[in-house]
Write an enzyme that holds these catalytic residues in place. Structure first.
Site, PDB file in Angstrom:
ATOM      1  N   ARG A   8       5.414  76.978 -27.287  1.00 39.41           N
ATOM      2  CA  ARG A   8       5.525  78.331 -26.742  1.00 39.41           C
ATOM      3  C   ARG A   8       4.591  78.570 -25.558  1.00 39.41           C
ATOM      4  O   ARG A   8       4.853  79.406 -24.708  1.00 39.41           O
ATOM      5  CB  ARG A   8       5.181  79.378 -27.821  1.00 39.41           C
TER       6      ARG A   8
ATOM      7  N   GLU B 133      14.409  90.164 -24.404  1.00 36.87           N
ATOM      8  CA  GLU B 133      14.715  88.959 -25.189  1.00 36.87           C
ATOM      9  C   GLU B 133      14.422  87.716 -24.349  1.00 36.87           C
ATOM     10  O   GLU B 133      14.526  87.744 -23.122  1.00 36.87           O
ATOM     11  CB  GLU B 133      16.199  89.028 -25.614  1.00 36.87           C
ATOM     12  N   ASP B 134      14.064  86.643 -25.011  1.00 40.30           N
ATOM     13  CA  ASP B 134      13.796  85.391 -24.290  1.00 40.30           C
ATOM     14  C   ASP B 134      15.087  84.687 -23.864  1.00 40.30           C
ATOM     15  O   ASP B 134      15.227  84.251 -22.728  1.00 40.30           O
ATOM     16  CB  ASP B 134      12.920  84.444 -25.127  1.00 40.30           C
TER      17      ASP B 134
HETATM   18  P1  IMP Z   1      21.459  84.064 -30.912  1.00 36.49           P
HETATM   19  O1  IMP Z   1      21.503  85.073 -32.019  1.00 36.49           O
HETATM   20  O2  IMP Z   1      22.242  82.831 -31.259  1.00 36.49           O
HETATM   21  O3  IMP Z   1      21.852  84.621 -29.568  1.00 36.49           O
HETATM   22  O4  IMP Z   1      19.989  83.512 -30.863  1.00 36.49           O
HETATM   23  C1  IMP Z   1      18.998  84.109 -30.203  1.00 36.49           C
HETATM   24  C2  IMP Z   1      17.658  83.543 -30.619  1.00 36.49           C
HETATM   25  O5  IMP Z   1      17.709  82.159 -30.957  1.00 36.49           O
HETATM   26  C3  IMP Z   1      16.722  83.651 -29.444  1.00 36.49           C
HETATM   27  O6  IMP Z   1      16.043  84.860 -29.464  1.00 36.49           O
HETATM   28  C4  IMP Z   1      15.815  82.460 -29.648  1.00 36.49           C
HETATM   29  O7  IMP Z   1      14.705  82.855 -30.413  1.00 36.49           O
HETATM   30  C5  IMP Z   1      16.633  81.459 -30.391  1.00 36.49           C
HETATM   31  N1  IMP Z   1      17.144  80.433 -29.457  1.00 36.49           N
HETATM   32  C6  IMP Z   1      18.398  80.292 -28.981  1.00 36.49           C
HETATM   33  N2  IMP Z   1      18.512  79.270 -28.130  1.00 36.49           N
HETATM   34  C7  IMP Z   1      17.275  78.740 -28.052  1.00 36.49           C
HETATM   35  C8  IMP Z   1      16.719  77.657 -27.290  1.00 36.49           C
HETATM   36  O8  IMP Z   1      17.386  76.960 -26.501  1.00 36.49           O
HETATM   37  N3  IMP Z   1      15.394  77.423 -27.458  1.00 36.49           N
HETATM   38  C9  IMP Z   1      14.608  78.161 -28.294  1.00 36.49           C
HETATM   39  N4  IMP Z   1      15.080  79.187 -29.016  1.00 36.49           N
HETATM   40  C10 IMP Z   1      16.398  79.479 -28.889  1.00 36.49           C
HETATM   41 MG    MG Z   2      14.145  85.171 -29.754  1.00 39.48          MG
END
Ligand code: IMP
Ligand code: MG
Length: 168
Positions: free
Chosen positions: A159, A93-94
């Site tokens: 990106r 995951e990023d």
């Molecule tokens: P979560 O479900 O809230 O943990 O969100 C995860 C996903 O939201 C990641 O895989 C990202 O694609 C996106 N995301 C969360 N924070 C960021 C950020 O700071 N920049 C870009 N994408 C983000």
């Molecule tokens: Mg993501």
């Protein structure tokens, strides 16, 4: 935009993660499961630095709209093409923000009975968690900033940047 992690800093962190994962899975084959789209650049670098045999597959999950706010809902828009049963799986995951995406994904993948299931994330925003979730391998913990670059986007932009930047 303000630089948070330079290309060199990122590559150092990716090398360390690849070393650690390769050590933990020595003598095993690892299936890397990339979470599209954000993880594709990280996964490409990580996979090439790993020293155990790897196979790769991808999932795509929708949890965000086009802006910077989580919708709180997750669904598969592209599933894996590889059966997981008996495999050593590492989800790539990023960034982990609320934790909702990975908590959902890991629950789905565990039900397919892999031999093991681990998560590696380049970036982690622990202060933003809405659900209890911890990755097994973390490149860098960051404060509550919205960041772009190295695969991460804002409305599909940025990106391809080589570093990670705070979007202001
Ligand atoms: P979560 O479900 O809230 O943990 O969100 C995860 C996903 O939201 C990641 O895989 C990202 O694609 C996106 N995301 C969360 N924070 C960021 C950020 O700071 N920049 C870009 N994408 C983000
Ligand atoms: Mg993501």
């Amino acid at each position: 935009m303000k630089l948070l992690l330079s290309e060199k800093e990122i590559q150092g962190k990716v090398s360390a993660l690849a070393r650690k994962i390769s050590r933990d899975f020595s003598d095993r084959e690892v299936l890397l499961v990339g979470v599209l789209k954000g993880a594709f650049i990280f996964m490409a670098d990580l996979a090439r630095k790993m020293t155990v045999p790897v196979k790769m597959d991808f999932v795509r999950l929708a949890s965000y709209g086009s802006g910077t706010q989580s919708s709180g809902k997750v669904r598969f828009t592209k599933d894996l093409e590889t059966p997981l049963k008996g495999k050593d799986v590492v989800v790539v995951e990023d960034i982990i923000d609320t934790g909702i995406t990975l908590k959902y994904l890991c629950r789905c993948l565990k039900a397919r009975q892999p031999r093991s299931l681990k998560v590696v994330t380049l970036l982690d925003k622990p202060k933003r968690r809405k659900v209890n979730f911890a990755a097994d391998y973390i490149g860098c913990k960051i404060d509550d900033h919205f960041v772009v670059g190295y695969g991460l986007d804002c409305a599909e932009e940025y990106r391809n940047l080589r570093g990670v930047y705070i979007l202001k």
